[in-house]
Motif scaffolding. Structure first.
Motif, PDB file in Angstrom:
ATOM      1  N   GLY A  27       0.798  -1.219   0.000  1.00  0.00           N
ATOM      2  CA  GLY A  27       0.000   0.000   0.000  1.00  0.00           C
ATOM      3  C   GLY A  27       0.831   1.269   0.000  1.00  0.00           C
ATOM      4  O   GLY A  27       0.392   2.305  -0.516  1.00  0.00           O
ATOM      5  N   ASP A  28       2.033   1.200   0.554  1.00  0.00           N
ATOM      6  CA  ASP A  28       2.921   2.364   0.624  1.00  0.00           C
ATOM      7  C   ASP A  28       4.194   2.175  -0.188  1.00  0.00           C
ATOM      8  O   ASP A  28       5.166   2.909  -0.002  1.00  0.00           O
ATOM      9  CB  ASP A  28       3.283   2.665   2.084  1.00  0.00           C
ATOM     10  N   ILE A  29       4.186   1.197  -1.115  1.00  0.00           N
ATOM     11  CA  ILE A  29       5.413   0.816  -1.815  1.00  0.00           C
ATOM     12  C   ILE A  29       5.216   0.856  -3.329  1.00  0.00           C
ATOM     13  O   ILE A  29       4.221   0.345  -3.849  1.00  0.00           O
ATOM     14  CB  ILE A  29       5.845  -0.612  -1.412  1.00  0.00           C
ATOM     15  N   ASN A  30       6.163   1.465  -4.046  1.00  0.00           N
ATOM     16  CA  ASN A  30       6.163   1.372  -5.511  1.00  0.00           C
ATOM     17  C   ASN A  30       7.602   1.336  -6.013  1.00  0.00           C
ATOM     18  O   ASN A  30       8.521   1.019  -5.256  1.00  0.00           O
ATOM     19  CB  ASN A  30       5.336   2.503  -6.142  1.00  0.00           C
ATOM     20  N   ASN A  89     -10.544 -10.986  -1.686  1.00  0.00           N
ATOM     21  CA  ASN A  89     -11.916 -11.187  -1.197  1.00  0.00           C
ATOM     22  C   ASN A  89     -12.662  -9.886  -0.961  1.00  0.00           C
ATOM     23  O   ASN A  89     -13.636  -9.840  -0.206  1.00  0.00           O
ATOM     24  CB  ASN A  89     -11.903 -12.023   0.091  1.00  0.00           C
ATOM     25  N   GLY A  90     -12.236  -8.824  -1.629  1.00  0.00           N
ATOM     26  CA  GLY A  90     -12.897  -7.528  -1.495  1.00  0.00           C
ATOM     27  C   GLY A  90     -11.878  -6.412  -1.492  1.00  0.00           C
ATOM     28  O   GLY A  90     -10.678  -6.626  -1.696  1.00  0.00           O
ATOM     29  N   ASN A  91     -12.356  -5.187  -1.258  1.00  0.00           N
ATOM     30  CA  ASN A  91     -11.450  -4.043  -1.221  1.00  0.00           C
ATOM     31  C   ASN A  91     -11.973  -2.985  -0.261  1.00  0.00           C
ATOM     32  O   ASN A  91     -12.955  -2.299  -0.539  1.00  0.00           O
ATOM     33  CB  ASN A  91     -11.289  -3.422  -2.612  1.00  0.00           C
ATOM     34  N   LEU A  92     -11.315  -2.859   0.880  1.00  0.00           N
ATOM     35  CA  LEU A  92     -11.639  -1.805   1.841  1.00  0.00           C
ATOM     36  C   LEU A  92     -10.682  -0.627   1.721  1.00  0.00           C
ATOM     37  O   LEU A  92     -10.663   0.250   2.587  1.00  0.00           O
ATOM     38  CB  LEU A  92     -11.618  -2.370   3.262  1.00  0.00           C
ATOM     39  N   GLY A  93      -9.902  -0.589   0.654  1.00  0.00           N
ATOM     40  CA  GLY A  93      -9.027   0.542   0.412  1.00  0.00           C
ATOM     41  C   GLY A  93      -7.736   0.469   1.208  1.00  0.00           C
ATOM     42  O   GLY A  93      -7.314  -0.592   1.670  1.00  0.00           O
ATOM     43  N   TYR A  94      -7.095   1.618   1.364  1.00  0.00           N
ATOM     44  CA  TYR A  94      -5.829   1.681   2.094  1.00  0.00           C
ATOM     45  C   TYR A  94      -6.054   1.411   3.579  1.00  0.00           C
ATOM     46  O   TYR A  94      -7.024   1.884   4.174  1.00  0.00           O
ATOM     47  CB  TYR A  94      -5.191   3.056   1.925  1.00  0.00           C
ATOM     48  N   VAL A  95      -5.116   0.651   4.160  1.00  0.00           N
ATOM     49  CA  VAL A  95      -5.208   0.307   5.583  1.00  0.00           C
ATOM     50  C   VAL A  95      -3.880   0.673   6.253  1.00  0.00           C
ATOM     51  O   VAL A  95      -3.040  -0.188   6.518  1.00  0.00           O
ATOM     52  CB  VAL A  95      -5.530  -1.180   5.787  1.00  0.00           C
ATOM     53  N   PRO A  96      -3.666   1.958   6.524  1.00  0.00           N
ATOM     54  CA  PRO A  96      -2.412   2.352   7.167  1.00  0.00           C
ATOM     55  C   PRO A  96      -2.410   2.046   8.659  1.00  0.00           C
ATOM     56  O   PRO A  96      -3.452   2.135   9.311  1.00  0.00           O
ATOM     57  CB  PRO A  96      -2.369   3.869   6.934  1.00  0.00           C
ATOM     58  N   PRO A  97      -1.247   1.687   9.224  1.00  0.00           N
ATOM     59  CA  PRO A  97      -1.144   1.619  10.681  1.00  0.00           C
ATOM     60  C   PRO A  97      -1.463   2.982  11.285  1.00  0.00           C
ATOM     61  O   PRO A  97      -1.362   4.017  10.609  1.00  0.00           O
ATOM     62  CB  PRO A  97       0.320   1.230  10.907  1.00  0.00           C
ATOM     63  N   LEU A  98      -1.814   3.004  12.554  1.00  0.00           N
ATOM     64  CA  LEU A  98      -2.258   4.234  13.213  1.00  0.00           C
ATOM     65  C   LEU A  98      -1.263   5.376  13.059  1.00  0.00           C
ATOM     66  O   LEU A  98      -1.643   6.502  12.709  1.00  0.00           O
ATOM     67  CB  LEU A  98      -2.515   3.966  14.698  1.00  0.00           C
TER      68      LEU A  98
END
Length: 456
Positions: free
Chosen positions: A257-260, A408-417
């Protein structure tokens, strides 16, 4: 030896290439398919023995939501008699495929969306038809040079602005045009290229399911259909192995999510021609994987099991004041001529607040773990940060493991707090980034819990 525990495996792929004119998503604005560089596929791997059945399907697509994937799983259940929990369906996250979900100002192409579940189910059916006695092994290679954090600490004289709050972010994602203001990346990527290798008992290749934590390459012109480096890897793997035509190479998206691979620090020396970088990376990853083949420890009777639970995670939704301000801004927005710049983003994200306000406060999050012999594979429905994947791997204490994302779906970006608090594009509240600061912890701990249950 118990005959009913002998592994049976089959793999297949079905063409999912959209026709010209299909809407493409993966950008802030709409593009349409004008040229097809390479075909897209739904690729399936079927594993079965007396202890259970596990099915992987990896689709060359940007994102698929829960509703679409459930449609495909319903077809698979009707055709194969399988529980949905033993089926893992994920997106590669190529940004050059047909749009089956609405993202920002890009609508779903409903004609293309309608045809996808049946093709996913057909890939599974073909994989089952091709099953034969087999053996499998987990493997791992290191590929640190192709994955970089895209979130950066910036110099004090640069101000990253959050288009939702209007306030300053602590970091900048993808700092195009302000590279001289960069101090350093915020975090580190996962350098591991993990894989599950499958052969028949004669040593002929059936499939390799690999996992790498890099977003996508994106070295193409808008309007192009391509599987990106996920496709070049699969093609290169078949060629370098000397595998037969029915071999199915698969690369799924890891915690990226944070890597390219965009070289903001000017440390790389990749070719600049269209498709050259994705070709080079795909071929190099394939070569690194093949170097590890001689080290594999094959198993013909691995235990197969799955655990699947739906957990609840909270959403960040606009309050009444924020919603009123967003509606007022939307009323002034010239969306037909919106530009992807700071001013345009403010209007785009105002629209996102109005649409997000209709979402339920609680999101349903499917968490899945496949147990295969001594190894495990986790699956999470979003764009998970590298830190999360690395933490899970550390808890596995050397046992083979990787995380399949956008599964199994997509809840979008999930960053740590702490990353959510730093800001940056991945955290800007919208329909693809709206989970609260505890969601990452809930998902990570549930994966670990289910993994432990899968390893008695």
């Amino acid at each position: 030896m118990k005959a009913d525990l002998t592994l049976m495996a089959g793999a297949a792929k079905v063409d999912t290439t959209p026709p010209l004119g299909t809407i493409i998503n993966g950008d802030f604005v709409t593009h349409y398919a004008q040229t097809i560089h390479d075909p897209l596929f739904a690729k399936a791997l079927w594993l079965e023995n007396g202890s259970g059945t596990l099915v992987f399907v990896v689709v060359d697509i940007c994102v698929m939501g829960l509703e679409l994937i459930d449609e495909a799983k319903t077809l698979i259940r009707e055709q194969q008699g399988l529980e949905p929990g033993c089926i893992l369906v994920s997106s590669t996250h190529t940004h050059a495929a047909g749009a089956v979900e609405e993202v920002h100002l890009v609508p779903a192409d409903l004609a293309y969306r309608k045809r996808l579940p049946e093709r996913i189910a057909r890939a599974v059916s073909l994989a089952r038809e091709r099953k034969r006695p087999a053996r499998l092994a987990f493997g791992s290679a290191q590929a640190p040079e192709h994955a970089v954090c895209r979130r950066f600490w910036m110099r004090e004289d640069y101000t990253p602005v959050n288009p939702v709050s209007g306030k300053q972010d602590a970091i900048k994602t993808n700092p195009f045009g302000v590279e001289k203001q960069i101090i350093s990346p915020v975090s580190s990527p996962d350098p591991e290229l993990s894989f599950l290798a499958v052969q028949d008992l004669k040593g002929e290749w059936i499939s390799i399911l690999a996992n790498y934590s890099m977003h996508y390459v994106g070295d193409w012109v808008n309007g192009t259909i391509t599987a990106d480096y996920f496709g070049t890897f699969s093609k290169a793997l078949k060629q370098q192995l000397g595998a037969k035509e029915d071999f199915i190479g698969i690369l799924c998206n890891g915690t990226s999510g944070d890597i390219n691979i965009w070289d903001f620090l000017k440390e790389k020396n990749y070719p600049e021609a269209h498709f050259a970088k994705s070709q080079l990376i795909g071929e190099d990853l394939a070569a690194k994987l093949i170097e590890q083949i001689t080290e594999l420890k094959w198993k013909t009777q691995p235990k197969l099991a799955f655990r699947y639970e739906v957990v609840e995670v909270k959403r960040r939704l606009p309050n009444e004041k924020e919603l009123a301000e967003a509606k007022e801004k939307v009323g002034r927005g010239d969306y037909e001529n919106l530009q992807p710049n700071q001013e345009g983003w403010a209007y785009l994200y105002a629209r996102e607040q109005v649409l997000l306000a209709e979402f339920p406060a609680i999101a349903q999050c499917p968490v899945q773990v496949f147990h295969i012999g001594a190894g495990s594979i986790g699956a999470l429905p979003g764009e998970i940060f590298a830190e999360t994947g690395l933490k899970i791997k550390a808890e596995m204490k050397g046992k083979p493991y990787f995380t399949v994302c956008l599964a199994n779906g997509n809840l979008g970006y999930v960053p740590p707090l702490h990353e959510l608090e730093r800001g940056g594009y991945e955290t800007w509240r919208c329909r693809i980034s709206n989970l609260d600061g505890q969601a990452e912890k809930v998902m990570r701990e549930k994966v670990l819990e289910l993994t432990q249950l899968s390893n008695p």
